[in-house]
Design a protein around this motif. Sequence first.
Motif, PDB file in Angstrom:
ATOM      1  N   LEU A  47     -88.080 -56.913 -53.291  1.00  0.00           N
ATOM      2  CA  LEU A  47     -87.672 -56.040 -54.383  1.00  0.00           C
ATOM      3  C   LEU A  47     -88.459 -56.456 -55.621  1.00  0.00           C
ATOM      4  CD1 LEU A  47     -85.651 -53.825 -55.393  1.00  0.00           C
ATOM      5  CD2 LEU A  47     -84.176 -55.714 -56.126  1.00  0.00           C
ATOM      6  N   SER A  48     -89.130 -55.494 -56.265  1.00  0.00           N
ATOM      7  CA  SER A  48     -89.881 -55.797 -57.489  1.00  0.00           C
ATOM      8  C   SER A  48     -89.077 -55.377 -58.707  1.00  0.00           C
ATOM      9  CB  SER A  48     -91.229 -55.074 -57.487  1.00  0.00           C
ATOM     10  OG  SER A  48     -91.908 -55.337 -58.702  1.00  0.00           O
ATOM     11  N   LYS A  49     -88.731 -56.351 -59.548  1.00  0.00           N
ATOM     12  CA  LYS A  49     -88.020 -56.089 -60.803  1.00  0.00           C
ATOM     13  C   LYS A  49     -88.921 -56.346 -62.010  1.00  0.00           C
ATOM     14  CE  LYS A  49     -83.199 -56.812 -59.479  1.00  0.00           C
ATOM     15  NZ  LYS A  49     -81.921 -57.433 -59.894  1.00  0.00           N
ATOM     16  N   THR A  81     -87.633 -61.453 -54.333  1.00  0.00           N
ATOM     17  CA  THR A  81     -87.492 -60.649 -55.537  1.00  0.00           C
ATOM     18  C   THR A  81     -88.494 -61.116 -56.578  1.00  0.00           C
ATOM     19  OG1 THR A  81     -85.127 -60.351 -55.080  1.00  0.00           O
ATOM     20  CG2 THR A  81     -85.890 -59.857 -57.312  1.00  0.00           C
ATOM     21  N   PHE A  82     -89.335 -60.182 -57.026  1.00  0.00           N
ATOM     22  CA  PHE A  82     -90.361 -60.471 -58.026  1.00  0.00           C
ATOM     23  C   PHE A  82     -89.803 -60.163 -59.410  1.00  0.00           C
ATOM     24  CE2 PHE A  82     -92.615 -59.420 -54.102  1.00  0.00           C
ATOM     25  CZ  PHE A  82     -93.461 -60.513 -53.973  1.00  0.00           C
ATOM     26  N   LEU A  83     -89.972 -61.104 -60.338  1.00  0.00           N
ATOM     27  CA  LEU A  83     -89.349 -61.021 -61.658  1.00  0.00           C
ATOM     28  C   LEU A  83     -90.375 -61.180 -62.772  1.00  0.00           C
ATOM     29  CD1 LEU A  83     -86.388 -63.458 -60.868  1.00  0.00           C
ATOM     30  CD2 LEU A  83     -86.236 -60.956 -60.938  1.00  0.00           C
ATOM     31  N   ARG A 127     -90.531 -65.431 -59.137  1.00  0.00           N
ATOM     32  CA  ARG A 127     -89.990 -65.029 -57.837  1.00  0.00           C
ATOM     33  C   ARG A 127     -88.701 -65.772 -57.559  1.00  0.00           C
ATOM     34  NH1 ARG A 127     -95.145 -66.056 -57.526  1.00  0.00           N
ATOM     35  NH2 ARG A 127     -94.762 -68.207 -56.888  1.00  0.00           N
ATOM     36  N   THR A 128     -87.827 -65.107 -56.826  1.00  0.00           N
ATOM     37  CA  THR A 128     -86.614 -65.768 -56.356  1.00  0.00           C
ATOM     38  C   THR A 128     -86.169 -65.089 -55.067  1.00  0.00           C
ATOM     39  OG1 THR A 128     -84.411 -66.532 -57.016  1.00  0.00           O
ATOM     40  CG2 THR A 128     -84.972 -64.271 -57.579  1.00  0.00           C
ATOM     41  N   ILE A 129     -85.288 -65.724 -54.348  1.00  0.00           N
ATOM     42  CA  ILE A 129     -84.709 -65.115 -53.149  1.00  0.00           C
ATOM     43  C   ILE A 129     -83.320 -64.605 -53.516  1.00  0.00           C
ATOM     44  CG2 ILE A 129     -84.028 -65.452 -50.759  1.00  0.00           C
ATOM     45  CD1 ILE A 129     -87.030 -65.731 -51.268  1.00  0.00           C
TER      46      ILE A 129
END
Length: 550
Positions: free
Chosen positions: A456-458, A518-520, A526-528
Amino acid sequence: MRFSATVALAVTKALYIGFALAAPTANAPTVTLDQGTFQGATDGTINSFLGIPFAKPPVGDLRFRLPVANDPYNGTQTVTSFGAACPQQSINLPLPDGIVTDAIDFIVNDVYNIITPSSEDCLNLNVWVPAGLKAGTKLPVVAWIFGGGFEIGAPNIYDGGVVVSRSIALGEPIIYVSMNYRVSAFGFLPGQQVKDAGVGNLGLQDQRQALRWIQKYIGAFGGDPTKVTIWGESAGAISVSLHMLANGGNTEGLFRGAFMESGSPIPVGDITNGQKYYDALVSGTGCSGASDTLQCLRQVSYTKLKAAVDASPGIFSPQSLSLAWLPRADGNFLTANPQAMVSQGSVATVPFVTGDCDDEGTLFALSSLNVTNQAALKTYLKTFFLPTATDADVNKLLSVYPDDITQGSPFDTGILNALTPEFKRVAAILGDLVFQAPRRYFLQQRGGKQNAWAFLSKRLKLIPFLGSLHASDLLNVYTAGDLTDYVIHFVNYLDPNGNSGSSWPKYDPSSSSPKLMTFLDGLIPRTISADTYRKDAMDFVTTLSLSNPM
């Protein structure tokens, strides 16, 4: 709205910068295909071979027919510039009063068409390889399929050299191939007549033909035809997913892995569901009185046909993502609603990665700014997306996507970005209906049966009104971002972690909280995280779409 147009132009410009077509040099690289010699270009690190035809031109009587393989090559050809794009549908942006629409139209259509000239003679592809690569080296290959709502798009706005250069830097060199395919009515004509003739989903058939070309010829460039990964974004990602469903899941040996950005098997029904668009095209071209209307469409002038196509609803018309021209079940390439095919297990058991941007629906909700209350929203959904759904089902959909701007998209932005009282709600529904819920359903059905990873890209969340909008993750690829590395690892190892030591976990649908990369924005890039957000809402959207395909 004015800011969004500026962002779009800036993104387009960014993709073009440093991207001028290379000219042949004294030490220009060559490759031999059949009896033909193809002369490309090099910058010393990357060799490129651009605009190679992979099928006969779909013109004249080959218009609206399955692609035909190219004849054996002969002679010497210079391939240092991109081939023509396939005919592009005119774009009509949903601009409010006060915007200089003529100027915007000039930029969006006229300038775009100058940069990306189009022609029916468009079935060509491009190859980037590390310089000095010899035939027989057998590098893994990635085949890029562009997006554009199945209405526009071309390979020439994506620099494959960026990806190949990064792969060399990582010590994981790959070959990059990008392909053209027919879009709009030229590639996705619906209707009973099309179904009877067996010529549905021609754009997908073009892509399949390009993959066959890769199998036949990529060895001459130093590629391994047994190590091909198909990769796409938006319409390109949807295409990738549908290649996984074709032939009962039989890949025909054309690919061994799949990477999808913002696209999964979509909730579409039979090709006859688009009959009204076929009929309108027939009427608009003067073919209504013909005994064989499909043959008449093959014979009308390009100018007349293109004008009729441009008059059809586009992706920024009020119906937005309820597209006129898109893949549908044709009884041949796709035998049923793609989501139903997933539930039936008609899926290639290859490793895959699939993900979305957080705010997939915002860009497309700009087309419905006149929807300002719940009654209007209900009518909008029934008219364009759920015409066969019951009132009770639509009412339940509105209850799981409540009239609360703090729960709408751009998500996690509170009371901000509410262009209208219903904008964020519409954006949330459209993003989940077409992108997020199909992705999750695909993973829930296939994770555990085959290796799968999700993301998921945020990033870019602070863009006003649009947030982490559809296609924003492309900036994380074609500027050699961290997503580029994951793609390259996957192409080499069929695992986005590769040998990098990163810890992107596989998707496990049996878990109460399946994991996403998840890209932040910010200091922690990045995080899971857990793929459980809006669970009840997306579960209902999936149930609704399975019984009411578009």
